[in-house]
Motif scaffolding. Structure first.
Motif, PDB file in Angstrom:
ATOM      1  N   ASP A  87     -11.794  11.728   0.496  1.00 14.02           N
ATOM      2  CA  ASP A  87     -12.013  13.128   0.835  1.00 14.02           C
ATOM      3  C   ASP A  87     -11.673  13.274   2.317  1.00 14.02           C
ATOM      4  N   GLY A  88     -10.574  13.955   2.612  1.00 11.92           N
ATOM      5  CA  GLY A  88     -10.115  14.061   3.995  1.00 11.92           C
ATOM      6  C   GLY A  88     -11.000  14.915   4.876  1.00 11.92           C
ATOM      7  N   HIS A  89     -11.983  15.627   4.269  1.00 14.12           N
ATOM      8  CA  HIS A  89     -12.911  16.467   5.043  1.00 14.12           C
ATOM      9  C   HIS A  89     -12.181  17.555   5.830  1.00 14.12           C
ATOM     10  N   GLN A  90     -10.939  17.881   5.432  1.00 15.05           N
ATOM     11  CA  GLN A  90     -10.143  18.812   6.205  1.00 15.05           C
ATOM     12  C   GLN A  90      -9.255  19.651   5.286  1.00 15.05           C
ATOM     13  N   LEU A  91      -8.412  20.451   5.897  1.00 17.20           N
ATOM     14  CA  LEU A  91      -7.399  21.224   5.200  1.00 17.20           C
ATOM     15  C   LEU A  91      -6.147  21.281   6.064  1.00 17.20           C
ATOM     16  N   SER A  92      -5.048  21.724   5.445  1.00 14.58           N
ATOM     17  CA  SER A  92      -3.776  21.881   6.148  1.00 14.58           C
ATOM     18  C   SER A  92      -3.433  20.607   6.933  1.00 14.58           C
ATOM     19  N   LEU A  93      -2.963  20.748   8.160  1.00 12.28           N
ATOM     20  CA  LEU A  93      -2.543  19.576   8.922  1.00 12.28           C
ATOM     21  C   LEU A  93      -3.711  18.711   9.383  1.00 12.28           C
ATOM     22  N   GLY A  94      -4.947  19.211   9.275  1.00 17.38           N
ATOM     23  CA  GLY A  94      -6.087  18.326   9.475  1.00 17.38           C
ATOM     24  C   GLY A  94      -6.050  17.193   8.461  1.00 17.38           C
ATOM     25  N   THR A  95      -5.706  17.528   7.223  1.00 19.13           N
ATOM     26  CA  THR A  95      -5.473  16.517   6.191  1.00 19.13           C
ATOM     27  C   THR A  95      -4.149  15.808   6.426  1.00 19.13           C
ATOM     28  N   GLY A  96      -3.140  16.595   6.763  1.00 22.70           N
ATOM     29  CA  GLY A  96      -1.800  16.028   6.935  1.00 22.70           C
ATOM     30  C   GLY A  96      -1.741  14.936   7.976  1.00 22.70           C
ATOM     31  N   PHE A  97      -2.434  15.127   9.092  1.00 31.60           N
ATOM     32  CA  PHE A  97      -2.445  14.097  10.133  1.00 31.60           C
ATOM     33  C   PHE A  97      -3.102  12.804   9.627  1.00 31.60           C
ATOM     34  N   ILE A 148       0.844  -1.188   0.000  1.00 39.15           N
ATOM     35  CA  ILE A 148       0.000   0.000   0.000  1.00 39.15           C
ATOM     36  C   ILE A 148       0.884   1.244   0.000  1.00 39.15           C
ATOM     37  N   ARG A 149       0.594   2.180  -0.909  1.00 36.98           N
ATOM     38  CA  ARG A 149       1.300   3.458  -0.943  1.00 36.98           C
ATOM     39  C   ARG A 149       0.296   4.595  -0.742  1.00 36.98           C
ATOM     40  N   ILE A 150       0.818   5.738  -0.295  1.00 36.62           N
ATOM     41  CA  ILE A 150      -0.025   6.875   0.056  1.00 36.62           C
ATOM     42  C   ILE A 150       0.279   8.053  -0.863  1.00 36.62           C
ATOM     43  N   VAL A 151      -0.788   8.688  -1.334  1.00 40.97           N
ATOM     44  CA  VAL A 151      -0.685   9.883  -2.176  1.00 40.97           C
ATOM     45  C   VAL A 151      -1.489  10.998  -1.519  1.00 40.97           C
ATOM     46  N   THR A 152      -0.997  12.222  -1.623  1.00 43.15           N
ATOM     47  CA  THR A 152      -1.752  13.373  -1.140  1.00 43.15           C
ATOM     48  C   THR A 152      -1.437  14.567  -2.032  1.00 43.15           C
ATOM     49  N   ASP A 153      -1.844  15.753  -1.602  1.00 41.78           N
ATOM     50  CA  ASP A 153      -1.551  16.961  -2.366  1.00 41.78           C
ATOM     51  C   ASP A 153      -0.832  17.967  -1.474  1.00 41.78           C
ATOM     52  N   SER A 154      -0.381  19.048  -2.077  1.00 43.19           N
ATOM     53  CA  SER A 154       0.496  19.984  -1.373  1.00 43.19           C
ATOM     54  C   SER A 154      -0.216  20.819  -0.317  1.00 43.19           C
ATOM     55  N   LYS A 197       3.745  10.310  -1.760  1.00 52.65           N
ATOM     56  CA  LYS A 197       3.797  11.082  -2.999  1.00 52.65           C
ATOM     57  C   LYS A 197       2.857  12.282  -2.891  1.00 52.65           C
ATOM     58  N   VAL A 198       3.393  13.456  -3.209  1.00 52.48           N
ATOM     59  CA  VAL A 198       2.641  14.701  -3.058  1.00 52.48           C
ATOM     60  C   VAL A 198       2.483  15.379  -4.415  1.00 52.48           C
ATOM     61  N   LEU A 199       1.224  15.616  -4.815  1.00 57.52           N
ATOM     62  CA  LEU A 199       0.956  16.355  -6.043  1.00 57.52           C
ATOM     63  C   LEU A 199       0.783  17.829  -5.701  1.00 57.52           C
ATOM     64  N   PRO A 200       1.588  18.701  -6.306  1.00 52.51           N
ATOM     65  CA  PRO A 200       1.444  20.132  -6.030  1.00 52.51           C
ATOM     66  C   PRO A 200       0.277  20.744  -6.791  1.00 52.51           C
ATOM     67  N   LEU A 201      -0.403  21.687  -6.154  1.00 48.50           N
ATOM     68  CA  LEU A 201      -1.376  22.513  -6.842  1.00 48.50           C
ATOM     69  C   LEU A 201      -0.639  23.677  -7.502  1.00 48.50           C
ATOM     70  N   TYR A 202      -1.362  24.447  -8.303  1.00 43.18           N
ATOM     71  CA  TYR A 202      -0.787  25.589  -8.987  1.00 43.18           C
ATOM     72  C   TYR A 202      -1.218  26.882  -8.305  1.00 43.18           C
ATOM     73  N   THR A 212       0.158  -2.445  -4.894  1.00 41.64           N
ATOM     74  CA  THR A 212      -1.085  -3.089  -5.338  1.00 41.64           C
ATOM     75  C   THR A 212      -2.286  -2.192  -5.042  1.00 41.64           C
ATOM     76  N   ASP A 213      -2.149  -1.357  -3.997  1.00 40.36           N
ATOM     77  CA  ASP A 213      -3.211  -0.439  -3.606  1.00 40.36           C
ATOM     78  C   ASP A 213      -2.605   0.934  -3.320  1.00 40.36           C
ATOM     79  N   VAL A 214      -3.347   1.973  -3.668  1.00 44.70           N
ATOM     80  CA  VAL A 214      -2.941   3.343  -3.381  1.00 44.70           C
ATOM     81  C   VAL A 214      -4.083   4.026  -2.639  1.00 44.70           C
ATOM     82  N   ILE A 215      -3.767   4.614  -1.490  1.00 46.04           N
ATOM     83  CA  ILE A 215      -4.746   5.424  -0.754  1.00 46.04           C
ATOM     84  C   ILE A 215      -4.400   6.885  -1.010  1.00 46.04           C
ATOM     85  N   SER A 216      -5.315   7.587  -1.648  1.00 43.61           N
ATOM     86  CA  SER A 216      -5.090   8.954  -2.124  1.00 43.61           C
ATOM     87  C   SER A 216      -5.979   9.896  -1.310  1.00 43.61           C
ATOM     88  N   ILE A 217      -5.369  10.699  -0.420  1.00 47.11           N
ATOM     89  CA  ILE A 217      -6.098  11.492   0.571  1.00 47.11           C
ATOM     90  C   ILE A 217      -5.927  12.978   0.265  1.00 47.11           C
TER      91      ILE A 217
END
Length: 278
Positions: A116-126, A3-9, A24-29, A82-87
């Motif tokens: 959908d992490g239902h959060q922002l900033s470190l609410g998502t980060g945690f 299992i690997r984890i993906v998130t955004d910036s 893995k972190v995808l940056p926004l513009y 085999t699985d990716v959790i994208s938060i």
């Protein structure tokens, strides 16, 4: 199963945590006129907030394309996932999670679980950090998702803004209301819990910080807490002092909020990301 984890910036996790777990972190513009920056890559948080008051136009933000997501998902599959959790940041605040869902539907190289992490900033980060910890410990996908769902419901972010100006510039607030608010020294407090953004308005900076401390106290017993701000170390120092009786001993994570949010709320915001104990 790997299992690997993906998130955004917008997750605001320290670089050391991201590197440690191979997240893995995808940056926004971030767009300023004709200039385009990748969040966290082409411009740092510190650079952004120092320049923000003097930008000739208010910055706008944009999400990456589904193809960018699919490329990350496929690359992780090639590495053995085999699985990716994208938060990602709450759907109430950004289209990011919907783009991830579109990419997931086109990905056949691995099973993609978009959250959908239902959060922002470190609410998502945690949440991202918890998912990475649990995956590293060998838990299965369903067990991880159950833990994330529990934490999501116990996660809160609240911050006192120092100005209404950037909400006005970004079009997030009626211009007339913003002007009246500035005249009256109104300090908005923005909140986020379980995917629902909210706000309060109080008079003066000191009252706003006191209200944020009251919100922290109302959470009750704390499992995890961090200080979050938009280039406001002095206000963070005030907040830390005012909330000292509620905070755990030792070092507390303190992070600048992503410019993707900061473009709308401006410099000088200060608050907490907190997980209530079960």
């Amino acid at each position: 199963m790997t299992i690997r984890i993906v998130t955004d910036s917008t997750c605001d996790l320290p670089a050391s945590t991201i590197e440690n777990y191979g997240i893995k972190v995808l940056p926004l513009y971030i767009n300023v006129g004709e200039q385009e920056f990748l969040d966290g890559i082409d411009i740092t948080k510190e650079e952004f907030y120092e320049k923000l008051p003097d930008f000739p136009v208010n910055p706008t933000t944009a999400v990456p394309s589904p193809l960018k997501f699919k490329a990350i998902y496929d690359a992780l599959a090639e590495e053995g996932a085999t699985d990716v959790i994208s938060i990602h940041i709450s759907e109430a605040l950004s289209a990011m999670v919907n783009v991830a869902r579109a990419a997931a539907q086109e990905t056949v190289s691995a099973v993609i679980h978009v959250i959908d992490g239902h959060q922002l900033s470190l609410g998502t980060g945690f949440l991202v950090e918890k998912a990475a910890e649990l995956a590293a410990s060998g838990l299965k996908v369903k067990e991880i998702l159950d833990e994330l769902n529990s934490q999501m419901k116990r996660s809160h972010v609240f911050a006192a803004l120092d100005t209404l100006e950037f909400l006005k510039r970004s079009g997030r607030m009626n211009r007339w209301v913003s002007n009246i608010g500035s005249l009256l020294q109104i300090k908005p407090i923005l909140t986020m819990h379980d995917g629902l953004p909210g706000n309060e308005k109080v008079r003066t900076r000191e009252k706003a910080l006191r209200r944020v401390v009251e919100m922290l106290e109302a959470v009750g017993k704390i499992e995890r807490v961090a200080l979050v701000h938009t280039h406001a170390p002095e206000r963070i120092a005030d907040l830390r002092r005012m909330a000292a009786h509620l905070l755990p001993a030792g070092d507390i994570l303190t992070e600048d909020i992503t410019p993707v949010i900061g473009a709308h709320i401006g410099p000088g915001a200060a608050g907490f990301a907190v997980i209530a104990a079960e």
